[in-house]
Design an enzyme around this catalytic site. Sequence first.
Site, PDB file in Angstrom:
ATOM      1  N   GLN A  65       0.827  -1.202   0.000  1.00 52.01           N
ATOM      2  CA  GLN A  65       0.000   0.000   0.000  1.00 52.01           C
ATOM      3  C   GLN A  65       0.864   1.256   0.000  1.00 52.01           C
ATOM      4  O   GLN A  65       0.360   2.360  -0.119  1.00 52.01           O
ATOM      5  CB  GLN A  65      -0.919   0.008   1.219  1.00 52.01           C
ATOM      6  N   ASN A  66       2.159   1.085   0.139  1.00 53.89           N
ATOM      7  CA  ASN A  66       3.064   2.227   0.145  1.00 53.89           C
ATOM      8  C   ASN A  66       3.159   2.834  -1.255  1.00 53.89           C
ATOM      9  O   ASN A  66       3.095   2.126  -2.246  1.00 53.89           O
ATOM     10  CB  ASN A  66       4.447   1.814   0.626  1.00 53.89           C
ATOM     11  N   VAL A  67       3.335   4.123  -1.317  1.00 55.68           N
ATOM     12  CA  VAL A  67       3.431   4.821  -2.600  1.00 55.68           C
ATOM     13  C   VAL A  67       4.813   5.452  -2.798  1.00 55.68           C
ATOM     14  O   VAL A  67       5.018   6.199  -3.740  1.00 55.68           O
ATOM     15  CB  VAL A  67       2.342   5.913  -2.722  1.00 55.68           C
ATOM     16  N   ASP A  68       5.749   5.121  -1.921  1.00 53.76           N
ATOM     17  CA  ASP A  68       7.045   5.792  -1.937  1.00 53.76           C
ATOM     18  C   ASP A  68       8.107   5.129  -2.815  1.00 53.76           C
ATOM     19  O   ASP A  68       9.164   5.699  -3.046  1.00 53.76           O
ATOM     20  CB  ASP A  68       7.590   5.940  -0.513  1.00 53.76           C
ATOM     21  N   HIS A 122      -1.854   1.480  -4.350  1.00 56.34           N
ATOM     22  CA  HIS A 122      -2.415   2.831  -4.424  1.00 56.34           C
ATOM     23  C   HIS A 122      -1.624   3.739  -5.356  1.00 56.34           C
ATOM     24  O   HIS A 122      -1.741   4.959  -5.281  1.00 56.34           O
ATOM     25  CB  HIS A 122      -2.484   3.449  -3.027  1.00 56.34           C
TER      26      HIS A 122
END
Length: 83
Positions: free
Chosen positions: A46-49, A73
């Site tokens: 779920q991380n977007v980094d 995401h």
Amino acid sequence: MRVLTCQLRLRSFLGYTSVRDALPNTSHYALAALQYSDVVTRLITQNVDGLHAKALSSVWSAERIDSSVLELHGTLHVRTEFL
């Protein structure tokens, strides 16, 4: 005759040094090690980094990372176009 124009704007978070220069932590490297050893074949995050991809980038090609990691995401480390 009226001509309607749309301006295409590019949005990127790469201009923010805290996003661009962030480094993977121990957890990112631990998950990367599990993937590298085939204990985990695919990862959904779920991380977007993009830090998981950074952790894998020294041992895997970008194509392999793209096929093995799904950022549920989306991501902040790729420029996107929107109207």
